[in-house]
Design a protein around this motif. Structure first.
Motif: not given
Length: 187
Positions: A107-109, A131-135
């Motif tokens: 998530l951080t990366w 941002r999509g993958i992070a979300g």
């Protein structure tokens, strides 16, 4: 390989992991307590990440000890169902203790941030932010964090039930022992 009891290192790691999980969960409320752009909000997340890296190291140590020493044998008073639930519960706790930090790192990366450990060292993201993958990762990370709190609560209730209702030594096996210091060992 079953053992008679947990080592003092295993007991210390158990309680340190408990404290870290609860403390890190509390740090997530920095989003609610501080407005976007507030330096204290950023500090709360830097602390969350640093403690998450510490958690990762301690979990790996705990898993290595578990693999090397095994788990203490369960009391004869436990039914087959209780034994199965205990083993499944411990397995689920270990899976979550490994998954949550791994998801936190990703998530951080994917947010485009570097991992930093209390400012001592930094590990930059090995890939471009998304941002999509992070979300998506953030949602799974949050669900797993809630799941570990629920599972740990059940774990604690089971230990208390064993202690107060069944009156066996399940809880005592993980509590720190206070032995008097003596000059001579009794044989």
């Amino acid at each position: 390989m079953p053992t008679v009891g947990y080592s003092s290192t295993q007991k210390s790691l158990h309680w340190a992991l408990f404290a870290l999980v609860v403390g890190m969960y509390l740090l997530t409320f920095g989003d609610d307590l501080f407005q976007r752009g507030d330096p204290d909000r950023a500090l709360a997340w830097r602390l969350h990440i640093s403690f998450g890296l510490l958690l990762t190291a301690l979990v790996l140590w705990r898993v290595a000890l578990r693999l090397a020493r095994g788990a203490p044998t369960l009391p004869d008073s436990m039914t087959g169902f209780e034994r199965a639930v205990a083993k499944l519960g411990h397995l689920a706790l270990y899976v979550l203790l490994v998954a949550i930090p791994a998801l936190g790192i990703l998530l951080t990366w994917f947010r485009g941030d570097a991992l930093t450990f209390f400012g001592f060292f930094t590990i930059p993201a090995p890939f471009a932010p998304d941002r999509g993958i992070a979300g998506s990762i953030r949602e799974v990370h949050g669900l797993c964090a809630n799941a570990i709190l629920i599972l740990a609560g059940g774990h604690a209730l089971a230990a208390l039930w064993h202690h107060f209702v069944k009156k066996d030594d399940v809880l005592k096996r993980i509590l720190p022992r206070r032995e008097p210091v003596t000059c001579f060992e009794r044989r």
